[in-house]
Design a protein around this motif. Structure first.
Motif: not given
Lengths: 427, 427
Positions: B162-171
């Motif tokens: 979840v944290h990795s995906s959120r960081a990538i999604h923000a990009c």
């Protein structure tokens, strides 16, 4: 309760057997070659001609029952066959027989740097379920189209046409067998138990690949809501014609009248006319007049009624209504942008036309309107597989998956990849 | 109970809002042009490179949580990112950006005798739902592929990442906005409530056009069973290699070993080797030996074990097992006909290979085997959108509707008809 349970179990068993037989029949149908399928179709047409008297007698029973049940005259007319209509059914099958064979045709091919040669080729879909109402000719049309594309088909006709459909179905099976194909490739559900439809919509344990409903709005809505397999269908054809200020007026009058009035009951008939507000003084009046002369009732938006006081005012529901009758709603819009916004809000995404001489207007309409068929300077009534040159169609689809627009023989196929190598391994 | 109801209502509300926002965003995405979408993808890749440290920190939280929860080492490895992997994600998006734009490309065109000019052109599908498990790179791959084809996408990742995906999604959102596209074109479901998946499978009130599951068998099975919208997926890749008596032995050894052993966990890995019984004395022994030397366990049919006593006997379940490991089942069959019958019974209709020099054998295999990908004299491990030259794939589909085989950018599109006339009305 016990009886009901037994009856349901029996329908479930019948349908299970039909599904399995259809899947088994789909293999030889797919692999024995297009010439065999063509021969079967020609033999079906001959069998129908030879059985004309038998079919007429069966049809007479259906028509008599329909009259007793107080069916409306239009419905009885749809149900009734005569010698000409039977010859029309046979001729229709002959025409399908002579369409190009889609199975095995190469859709695309390309080579890879490592020498692999890739082809995408058409294959049959497998088993198609067709659920229809009273028109007995659907038995023949749908059966023939599905077989042409190498598919087995399960037909579930309406109880109104049960005797006619059985007589026609017997001829289709005779044609299959004459050509050495399994008779189970075209099966007619023998029971009129409505539970049979539920079984089909559930997909017969994976033995139906796609369902095609042919009939009225209630039938299509039920199939779309309840089917657990893909459906090729349109719920309604709420088609629009937009007349731009750049449109040729004489052309616009002819096309609008044809789009609405050629046949008002078909799905490609126009229901709403959108006129560019810049053409309110030039095109709107003559268009309303031409529609009126053709016998069409016109219902106008507030702006239209302001300009033409003898036009009846449209209510909100008019913009969402598929009249299927000689009625049209007319609105003024802010150019092509206004037309696109109106269409996006109200369209059933079936067919829309733009009448314009300004090429940028046409391209914008073509780019931004998300409907299956878009026409420039032509009538919406061309929304038809035959008019598209597809030979015949089993219907028109408004879904975006697989088939969109007219569903002809090609749309009743899938594809597979054939890759030819010379010993390539993947690094 | 009250809390739970409130939580559920809240998830339903969140998902309803996501669906509506995705549908709204899909319009500008589809109509603002391919150059804009390409610019957005390039900006996404840049944003990911710039946020590398942030992404690594977020990923470290996921990895730490995974280790605490005793996740297996292989799963932790799938989850873990490093600078190289992040650069790989960015490079992958750059490659997708540079693929040809499918939207608006003309798939077919023809003229009618009445002068109508008909074109079938690609359009975006609309809104794609992607449901995936722990691999955070899917967030970027799937988001970029969907946007390239002009679609909005709703991503629902696993709670492990979840944290990795959120960081990538923000990009990804930053990239969309940089190019002037709505950030809602790529939405990541913010809640880890499992009810969100159910909402997606129900189609978000018509606001999801197709669902793509990316993950293990359980996830795919649930999506296929419960989805009320079309699904692009394969449940398993039970791939076969058939070695005909006419096969070149050296080529067969190399291809069989590669098909099984290059990567045993991919869906295109071979699980069953079928050998022509006429080649039992020539090919079978060397093939078993080559597999053994490559470290593969061989399980043989009774006939195989009769000939090679040191081969372990296969049980019935072996023929239906996708090992995903260095194990292969081997059977003798009665030529290509026997191979086709075995494949029809046990295959998942994903990918099969025929190794033969006899052209009639190859053609029969290509005609009669009904799987998405058929290969001649090449490894089943070429079953991959990249290897097909499609650039990238979101997965491989074994369904027959719309997409079959590798699902790349083209398969994420629909089409519409554009018809150009000069005033044609239908008689």
């Amino acid at each position: 309760m016990l009886d009901e349970t037994a009856a349901n179990a029996s329908t479930a068993e019948i349908m299970d057997g039909i599904g399995k037989a259809a899947r088994a029949a789909s293999r030889p149908l797919a692999t024995l070659g297009g010439e065999r399928r063509r021969a079967a179709l020609l033999a079906m047409a001959e069998a129908i001609r030879a059985a004309s008297d038998t079919i007429l007698k069966a049809n007479a029973r259906d028509v008599a029952a329909a009259r007793e049940s107080d069916m409306g005259a239009a419905m009885v007319d749809r149900l009734a066959l005569d010698a000409d209509r039977i010859e029309g059914i046979a001729t229709g099958i002959d025409a399908i027989a002579d369409l190009p064979d889609p199975v095995g045709s190469v859709i695309a091919s390309w080579d890879r740097p490592n020498g692999l040669k890739i082809e995408r080729v058409r294959t049959p879909l497998g088993v198609i379920g067709v659920i229809y109402e009273s028109r007995p000719n659907v038995t023949a049309d749908a059966g023939a189209l599905c077989v042409k594309a190498g598919n087995a088909v399960i037909l579930r006709g309406g109880s109104d046409s049960v005797h006619s459909s059985r007589a026609i179905h017997a001829c289709l099976v005779e044609g299959l067998k004459t050509a050495g194909l399994p008779g189970e490739a075209i099966q007619l559900v023998p029971t009129t138990d409505r539970a049979a439809v539920g079984e089909m919509l559930a997909g017969l344990d994976g033995n139906i690949d796609v369902i095609v409903p042919r009939g009225g709005r209630n039938l299509v809505a039920r199939v779309r809501n309840d089917a657990r397999v893909p459906v090729f269908a349109h719920l309604e054809g709420l088609c629009h014609v937009y007349v731009d200020a750049s449109a040729d007026l004489d052309m616009a009058k002819a096309v609008v009248v044809n789009a609405k009035m050629r046949r008002t009951s078909v799905c490609g008939a126009a229901e709403t006319l959108l006129v560019d507000h810049r053409a309110a003084g030039t095109h709107l009046g003559p268009l309303i007049e031409a529609l009126g002369e053709a016998g069409c009732e016109v219902r106008g938006s507030a702006a239209v009624v302001d300009l033409f006081a003898d036009v009846a005012p449209a209510v909100a529901a008019d913009w969402s209504t598929e009249y299927g009758d000689a009625i049209i709603s007319v609105a003024l819009v802010e150019g092509v942008e206004g037309a696109i916004a109106h269409i996006e809000r109200y369209s059933s995404h079936h067919t829309e036309a733009v009448l314009a001489e300004d090429a940028t207007v046409v391209e914008r309409f073509f780019d931004e309107v998300d409907s299956a068929i878009l026409l420039h300077n032509a009538s919406t009534q061309f929304a038809d597989g035959g008019e598209f040159g597809m030979g015949a169609e089993i219907g028109i689809a408004t879904g975006k998956m697989h088939a969109r627009g007219p569903v002809g023989v090609e749309q009743l196929t899938s594809f597979k990849y054939r890759v030819r190598g010379s010993g390539q391994t993947r690094p």
